[in-house]
Scaffold this active site. Structure first.
Site, PDB file in Angstrom:
ATOM      1  N   ILE A 190      44.488  73.495  56.950  1.00  0.00           N
ATOM      2  CA  ILE A 190      44.126  74.753  57.024  1.00  0.00           C
ATOM      3  C   ILE A 190      42.694  75.285  56.753  1.00  0.00           C
ATOM      4  O   ILE A 190      42.274  76.547  56.977  1.00  0.00           O
ATOM      5  CB  ILE A 190      45.390  75.572  56.005  1.00  0.00           C
ATOM      6  CG1 ILE A 190      45.432  77.292  56.542  1.00  0.00           C
ATOM      7  CG2 ILE A 190      45.170  75.323  54.558  1.00  0.00           C
ATOM      8  CD1 ILE A 190      46.703  77.657  56.182  1.00  0.00           C
TER       9      ILE A 190
ATOM     10  N   VAL B 100      47.582  72.555  49.014  1.00  0.00           N
ATOM     11  CA  VAL B 100      46.453  73.757  49.865  1.00  0.00           C
ATOM     12  C   VAL B 100      45.737  74.155  48.884  1.00  0.00           C
ATOM     13  O   VAL B 100      44.590  74.424  49.278  1.00  0.00           O
ATOM     14  CB  VAL B 100      47.640  74.571  50.727  1.00  0.00           C
ATOM     15  CG1 VAL B 100      46.796  75.732  51.144  1.00  0.00           C
ATOM     16  CG2 VAL B 100      48.375  74.009  51.670  1.00  0.00           C
ATOM     17  N   ASP B 101      46.132  74.762  47.659  1.00  0.00           N
ATOM     18  CA  ASP B 101      45.392  75.421  46.874  1.00  0.00           C
ATOM     19  C   ASP B 101      44.270  74.704  46.359  1.00  0.00           C
ATOM     20  O   ASP B 101      43.068  75.296  46.500  1.00  0.00           O
ATOM     21  CB  ASP B 101      46.265  75.677  45.434  1.00  0.00           C
ATOM     22  CG  ASP B 101      45.635  76.839  44.815  1.00  0.00           C
ATOM     23  OD1 ASP B 101      44.819  77.547  45.212  1.00  0.00           O
ATOM     24  OD2 ASP B 101      46.470  76.895  43.731  1.00  0.00           O
TER      25      ASP B 101
END
Ligand code: ADP
Length: 177
Positions: free
Chosen positions: A15, A37-38
């Site tokens: 992403i 993701v963070d």
């Protein structure tokens, strides 16, 4: 006139490499970074995002961001205008927290609409460290995005990290989308 409807798309990938108006982060309530993701967003996006998150903690979000809510910051070095941070629920075998997961998608899209974002990339919120089963997470994601994308959002892109997630989102899109 034909009503404008959002297009839901699927991409297998990372992403942090997407070119969109807004990238949604599967954050935790501290807003101060984490894994998955963070961690990837803060690594590739650079320190400006963390600075913006700290500023949020110092102002309106002194106690952090509640589960199911969303808030935007700069996207730093990412190829996007904003990062929208949302906090997914931890999956529970004894309590149905589906409404909170749906709320992540709904609130993130509401914030995207307020910002004027047209294209929005989502990860599969809660399906990593927070343990949500991918089939169900995909169903909630697709159903909620379809139902709640504001008119200004033309594309909701689900960015899936592996083949298994991609296939399950494909099935959810075929069933719901
Ligand atoms: P949560 O804490 O909400 O479960 P995670 O970041 O642990 O969030 O994982 C959410 C989903 O995102 C998981 O399916 C995970 O495999 C996937 N994921 C992890 N890193 C990336 C990335 N860089 N791009 C897209 N998806 C990712």
């Amino acid at each position: 006139m034909t009503p404008v409807t959002v297009t839901l798309t699927l991409v297998r990938g990372d992403i942090t490499l997407q070119s969109v108006d807004a990238i949604v982060n599967a954050a935790n309530s501290s807003l101060l970074g984490g894994g998955g993701v963070d961690g990837a967003i803060h690594r590739r996006g650079g320190p400006e995002i963390l600075r913006a998150c700290r500023a949020l903690r110092a102002s309106h979000y002194g106690r952090g961001l509640a589960t199911g809510r969303a808030v935007a910051t700069t996207a730093g070095l990412l190829d996007a205008r904003w990062v929208i941070h949302t906090v997914g629920p931890v999956h529970s075998a004894t309590e149905d927290r589906s409404d909170l997961l749906a709320s992540c998608y709904r609130e993130s899209l509401r914030v995207a609409g307020e910002l004027g974002a047209r294209t929005v990339a989502f990860p599969a919120v809660s399906t990593g460290i927070y343990g949500w089963p991918m089939d169900d997470g995909a169903r909630i994601a697709v159903r909620t995005a379809r139902a709640s994308a504001p008119r200004s959002v033309t594309e909701v892109r689900f960015v899936l990290f592996d083949d298994d997630a991609y296939v399950r989102f494909q099935a959810a899109l075929a069933a719901e989308g």
